[in-house]
Write a protein that holds these residues in place. Structure first.
Motif, short mmCIF file in Angstrom:
data_model
loop_
_atom_site.label_atom_id
_atom_site.label_comp_id
_atom_site.label_asym_id
_atom_site.label_seq_id
_atom_site.Cartn_x
_atom_site.Cartn_y
_atom_site.Cartn_z
N LEU A 1 -59.64 -32.81 28.72
CA LEU A 1 -58.58 -32.69 28.42
C LEU A 1 -57.72 -31.48 28.91
CD1 LEU A 1 -56.29 -34.27 26.95
CD2 LEU A 1 -55.91 -32.25 24.98
N PHE A 2 -57.15 -32.20 30.25
CA PHE A 2 -56.16 -31.43 31.15
C PHE A 2 -54.59 -31.49 30.93
CE2 PHE A 2 -59.69 -31.70 33.53
CZ PHE A 2 -59.71 -31.11 34.98
N ASP A 3 -53.73 -30.00 29.80
CA ASP A 3 -52.56 -29.89 29.10
C ASP A 3 -51.77 -28.81 30.35
OD1 ASP A 3 -50.80 -29.43 27.23
OD2 ASP A 3 -51.72 -29.17 26.43
N LEU A 4 -51.03 -29.32 31.09
CA LEU A 4 -49.97 -28.56 30.84
C LEU A 4 -48.62 -28.27 30.79
CD1 LEU A 4 -49.39 -26.98 33.89
CD2 LEU A 4 -49.23 -29.36 34.91
N THR A 5 -48.70 -26.90 30.25
CA THR A 5 -46.80 -27.23 30.22
C THR A 5 -46.21 -25.86 30.46
OG1 THR A 5 -47.83 -25.06 28.65
CG2 THR A 5 -47.67 -26.81 28.16
N TRP A 6 -44.92 -26.23 30.82
CA TRP A 6 -44.07 -25.32 32.17
C TRP A 6 -42.65 -25.79 31.01
CZ3 TRP A 6 -45.89 -30.05 33.08
CH2 TRP A 6 -43.84 -31.02 33.29
N LEU B 1 -49.96 -34.34 37.20
CA LEU B 1 -50.09 -33.00 37.18
C LEU B 1 -50.03 -32.64 38.48
CD1 LEU B 1 -52.61 -31.32 34.08
CD2 LEU B 1 -53.32 -31.27 36.34
N ARG B 2 -51.46 -33.16 39.35
CA ARG B 2 -51.52 -32.28 40.60
C ARG B 2 -49.95 -32.15 41.21
NH1 ARG B 2 -55.97 -35.70 41.00
NH2 ARG B 2 -54.25 -36.88 42.87
N SER B 3 -49.03 -33.13 41.09
CA SER B 3 -48.17 -34.07 42.01
C SER B 3 -46.86 -32.30 41.63
CB SER B 3 -47.45 -34.64 41.26
OG SER B 3 -48.43 -36.06 42.35
N GLN B 4 -46.81 -32.24 39.89
CA GLN B 4 -46.05 -31.31 39.30
C GLN B 4 -46.47 -29.84 39.85
OE1 GLN B 4 -43.18 -31.80 37.51
NE2 GLN B 4 -43.18 -29.46 37.14
N LEU B 5 -47.35 -29.83 39.98
CA LEU B 5 -47.86 -28.47 40.93
C LEU B 5 -47.75 -28.05 41.86
CD1 LEU B 5 -51.44 -27.46 38.30
CD2 LEU B 5 -49.27 -26.77 38.05
N ALA B 6 -48.00 -29.19 42.77
CA ALA B 6 -47.48 -29.21 44.19
C ALA B 6 -45.93 -29.26 44.72
CB ALA B 6 -48.55 -30.37 45.16
N THR B 7 -46.07 -29.28 43.39
CA THR B 7 -44.00 -29.58 44.04
C THR B 7 -43.35 -28.12 44.21
OG1 THR B 7 -43.93 -31.56 44.05
CG2 THR B 7 -41.86 -30.08 43.47
N PRO B 8 -42.78 -27.39 44.50
CA PRO B 8 -42.21 -26.00 44.29
C PRO B 8 -41.70 -25.86 43.42
CG PRO B 8 -42.61 -26.30 46.78
CD PRO B 8 -42.99 -27.69 46.07
N SER B 9 -40.81 -25.32 42.51
CA SER B 9 -39.59 -25.73 41.15
C SER B 9 -38.79 -24.69 41.70
CB SER B 9 -40.08 -24.92 40.27
OG SER B 9 -40.15 -23.51 40.46
N TRP C 1 -58.87 -23.99 43.66
CA TRP C 1 -58.07 -25.63 43.73
C TRP C 1 -57.01 -25.75 44.62
CZ3 TRP C 1 -56.62 -28.13 38.12
CH2 TRP C 1 -55.81 -29.14 38.25
N GLU C 2 -56.36 -25.94 45.08
CA GLU C 2 -55.32 -25.54 46.16
C GLU C 2 -54.18 -26.70 45.86
OE1 GLU C 2 -54.98 -23.45 48.19
OE2 GLU C 2 -56.76 -22.86 48.63
N PHE C 3 -52.89 -25.67 45.65
CA PHE C 3 -51.60 -26.61 45.57
C PHE C 3 -50.53 -26.35 46.38
CE2 PHE C 3 -53.72 -25.99 41.33
CZ PHE C 3 -54.18 -27.14 40.98
N GLY C 4 -51.15 -25.61 47.39
CA GLY C 4 -50.16 -25.13 48.33
C GLY C 4 -49.99 -23.34 48.32
N ARG C 5 -49.31 -22.78 49.22
CA ARG C 5 -49.00 -21.29 48.91
C ARG C 5 -48.23 -21.11 48.15
NH1 ARG C 5 -52.86 -17.96 50.63
NH2 ARG C 5 -51.31 -16.91 51.40
N HIS C 6 -47.33 -21.99 47.27
CA HIS C 6 -46.43 -21.46 46.49
C HIS C 6 -47.00 -21.23 45.40
CE1 HIS C 6 -46.95 -25.56 45.56
NE2 HIS C 6 -46.30 -25.72 44.33
#
Length: 806
Positions: A15-20, A99-107, A156-161
């Protein structure tokens, strides 16, 4: 922004649970491939096989490897590739797409990751000196069970951000250290059991950083009893001086029931549970970071974070002695260069991967950083002025805010308006607190030639002033025995009525009777000084002064051929000269003054009656720094007594009987216009000025209607201040603003993590109110005007910044 990702293995699924942010959440369930676990175990066997010659852990803990000789390097490289390939393929499953898309996009794509608050690190990841590419978003990763946490999630790579750090499944509240240490950070280096190890590399690596670290060692000595060693290590950890960094080198192992173990001597270990009370004391006394450069430290890291420590670096797997030393050298070099522990650990891992992968394959997969989400990334404070500058340099938002306030603070019109309001408030404060000496006899008497005086004398022409009228008023004044008389009328033209001789006779009599007349002079539009009309008086009988009054400021004397001495200063110095006992007065009045100033011990007036060089320098920027004020917070009744000219001429006994003064020998009399419309040198009505707020308050206080404020009254205030040395020095808004900004920045840097909470808003309001009260009393007691408005805005700005980090 900070993300928190919890990964829980439940039977054959994860189970992957991401909060922010403010309650945002994404969840996904992915089947856990058993192949991945097998590939990990295969990689671990190859890893241990390659490094088995000198493992930094007990051999028994890792098992014995047997079989025919193989190419362990090739086996390890292939095992790593297969394991990471399957690991990343699993993480690219479609269920994890959102989940990956959310983490890969800089806020905040346009943000500068290096522009944090200039502290020891931002909440989301901190900034790195000299590295604008440093990540500014952090993913806090939590895995359970422990077998899942052994995977190299940092790859696990999401980008340098964004950057992955770990946190334990159960988090205890963390509290900021209550010790603000100065100087080099204190490091406690615990060197454990040396069986099969050599700590020479660790000592050399630490010694190389002695310029920026204060290092203290504790460890086993041959022949020392285990009981005494344990006690010595525990007491060292709980040292009352506290530590910033805890370093351990030696053997360690996972032990779930004991929160991990560290070997401190042959056949002697200490569990983290045994050390907990001492580690908690160390954390309360300033411990911020721990590095366990030893084997299998997952249990250790989770236990320390739960104790309240901000961040811990560990090795998830057994680590070779040489690899540990190489890692330590690279880590310390980056840390001493100003990087956070988070960035330094990543950089040391990249070094092992890119530079040492042939020698130490897979070593870069082993280090991990555990961090409490409420703890900013630790970095070594720079020493000297560079460290101060890095911590206190303004952020972009601060630079904009402070720059705007500074610009506003030097705008003359706004400055004078705020100054008026400030002195007006001071008048009310004086009145409310009873800090006005109403009973004292003021040193100045103001004789006002008003509209009724002209009517009673039958005069229809106001300019130039009738010389006979002026002569009669001066004669009446001199009958009182006064020694200094000022005339606030410009006498540069011939009297069309032919009355110059009458005034000349009175001025000649004044010279003979040692009375000091002081007249005014001014510049004409061509810039030349207007001279006294010769038929009125001889120049040596009197003094001339410039009547110009700056915008409610004292006009100090300035030695310059292009400037004339201020009118009020001439009155004050003439009065001081007359008070000198046994002084022989010979020659012209001006010569006597110059001789007195040159041969005596100065004028006897306050040093602030002379032009301050800094004030003169500020004129070029349209400022009046440190130029004393006309203190309108004192009521006119405390500055001068007033007499109407027509009353003095028609019934002098009755006019003078209404005054508090009995002895006129020490008085200074100023004859001035009393409010008729035509009064003024440059234009009709120019002598009638809008009253400042403080004067309006005093006028209403005495039952008046807020009438005009006359130039003669301004001269009376200035003369009073010269005679009594009552000089209020205004501190420039920009100066005190900068001091407040510096103080606010220091509190923001050193107080954000020590005292959190929205109480900073109320604290800021309290500080503004307290500062306002103190500034009012300092004005009354010490004669210093501390500006309030711009410092109050600065206090509010930094209070708001502190409250943001609750």
């Amino acid at each position: 922004m900070a993300y928190r990702l919890s990964i829980h293995q439940i039977e054959q699924s994860c189970l992957f649970d991401l909060t922010w942010g403010k309650g945002q959440r994404l969840t996904a369930t992915v089947a856990f491939p058993q192949l991945l676990l097998k590939l990990y175990q295969h990689w671990r066997r190859a890893y241990l096989g390659y490094y088995k010659q000198a493992l930094r852990g007990r051999v028994g803990a890792t098992g014995q490897l047997s079989g025919s000789p193989v190419d362990w390097h090739s086996q390890l490289v292939q095992a790593e590739a297969r394991f990471l390939s399957e690991f990343h393929r699993w993480l690219k499953r479609g269920e994890l797409f959102d989940l990956r898309s959310q983490l890969a996009t800089p806020s905040n794509p346009g943000s500068d990751p290096g522009s944090d608050l200039g502290l020891t690190g931002s909440r989301e990841g901190g900034s790195e000196r000299g590295n604008p590419g440093n990540p500014h978003e952090t993913l806090f990763l939590t895995c359970s069970p422990l077998d899942l946490a052994r995977f190299p999630w940092e790859t696990w790579e999401f980008g340098r951000h964004i950057e992955v750090v770990r946190s334990p499944p159960i988090l205890s509240p963390t509290c900021a250290p209550n010790t603000l240490r100065r100087g080099r950070p204190r490091v406690l280096a615990i060197l454990g059991d040396e069986t099969g190890l050599n700590f020479k590399g660790e000592r050399l690596a630490l010694k190389a950083q002695r310029r920026c670290l204060d290092i203290h060692y504790v460890g086993w000595q041959p022949g020392e009893e285990s009981r005494l060693l344990k006690d010595r290590i525990c007491q060292a950890i709980a040292d009352p001086q506290g530590w910033d960094v805890l370093f351990f080198a030696g053997h360690s192992n996972e032990a779930a029931l004991l929160d991990g173990q560290v070997a401190i001597a042959p056949q002697t270990s200490l569990s983290i549970r045994d050390l907990s009370p001492y580690l908690r004391q160390a954390q309360q006394r300033g411990l911020q970071f721990a590095l366990f450069n030893s084997c299998s430290g997952l249990d250790i890291a989770q236990a320390l974070i739960n104790l309240g420590l901000g961040q811990v670096a560990i090795m998830r797997e057994p680590i070779h002695n040489e690899v540990a030393q190489e890692f330590l050298v690279q880590f310390l070099q980056r840390l001493s260069a100003g990087e956070t522990v988070q960035t330094a650990l990543r950089g040391a891992g990249e070094f092992l991967k890119l530079e040492k992968n042939l020698t130490y394959p897979s070593a870069y997969l082993v280090p991990s950083l555990f961090r409490h989400p409420e703890s900013p990334p630790y970095r070594l404070p720079e020493q000297g002025w560079r460290g101060w500058w890095r911590r206190l340099r303004p952020t972009k938002s601060e630079a904009v805010a402070v720059g705007s306030l500074l610009l506003l603070s030097v705008l003359p019109n706004l400055h004078y308006w705020l100054l008026d309001q400030r002195v007006g408030m001071q008048a009310r404060y004086r009145d409310w607190t009873g800090q006005v000496a109403w009973e004292e006899v003021p040193p100045v008497v103001l004789v006002l030639v008003d509209q009724q005086t002209f009517q009673r004398r039958g005069l229809s022409q106001y300019k130039p002033i009738d010389r006979q009228l002026l002569a009669d008023v001066m004669s009446r004044v001199m009958e009182t025995g006064v020694s200094v008389v000022g005339v606030d009328y410009l006498l540069d033209l011939q009297d069309p009525r032919g009355q110059d001789a009458a005034l000349r006779q009175v001025l000649a009599e004044a010279f003979q009777r040692q009375v000091w007349p002081v007249l005014i002079t001014a510049r004409n539009p061509g810039g030349e000084w207007i001279e006294l009309y010769p038929e009125v008086a001889q120049r040596e009988w009197l003094l001339l002064g410039d009547p110009w009054v700056p915008f409610w400021h004292i006009r100090p004397r300035r030695d310059s051929p292009y400037q004339r001495t201020p009118f009020s200063y001439q009155l004050a110095i003439a009065h001081r000269l007359q008070q000198q006992q046994g002084l022989v007065l010979e020659g012209s009045r001006e010569d006597q003054v110059q001789r007195f100033l040159r041969d005596g011990e100065g004028s006897g007036l306050s040093p602030w009656t002379e032009q301050h060089p800094l004030t003169l320098w500020s004129y070029r920027w349209h400022q009046r720094w440190l130029q004393p004020l006309l203190d309108f917070s004192l009521p006119p009744q405390a500055i001068y007594e007033r007499v109407l000219a027509w009353q003095l001429l028609e019934s002098p006994e009755e006019a003078l009987a209404g005054l508090r003064r009995e002895d006129w020998s020490d008085a200074v009399v100023i004859i001035a216009a009393g409010g008729y419309y035509e009064a003024g040198i440059d234009r009709d009505g120019g002598d009638n000025l809008p009253p400042p707020p403080a004067i309006r308050y005093w006028q209403r206080r005495q039952g008046g209607r807020g009438t005009a404020f006359m130039g003669g009254e301004a001269h009376a205030y200035m003369t009073h201040h010269f005679l009594t040395s009552h000089l209020v020095i205004p501190i420039p808004d920009s100066w005190l603003l900068l001091v407040t900004v510096l103080g606010g920045k220091v509190v923001l840097v050193y107080g954000r993590e020590r005292w959190r909470g929205r109480s900073w808003c109320w604290g800021g309001l309290g500080a503004i109110a307290l500062y306002g009260g103190v500034s009012l009393q300092v004005y009354s007691s010490a004669g210093l005007l501390l500006p309030w408005f711009f410092p109050a805005l600065a206090i509010a700005f930094y209070s708001w910044n502190l409250s943001r980090f609750e």
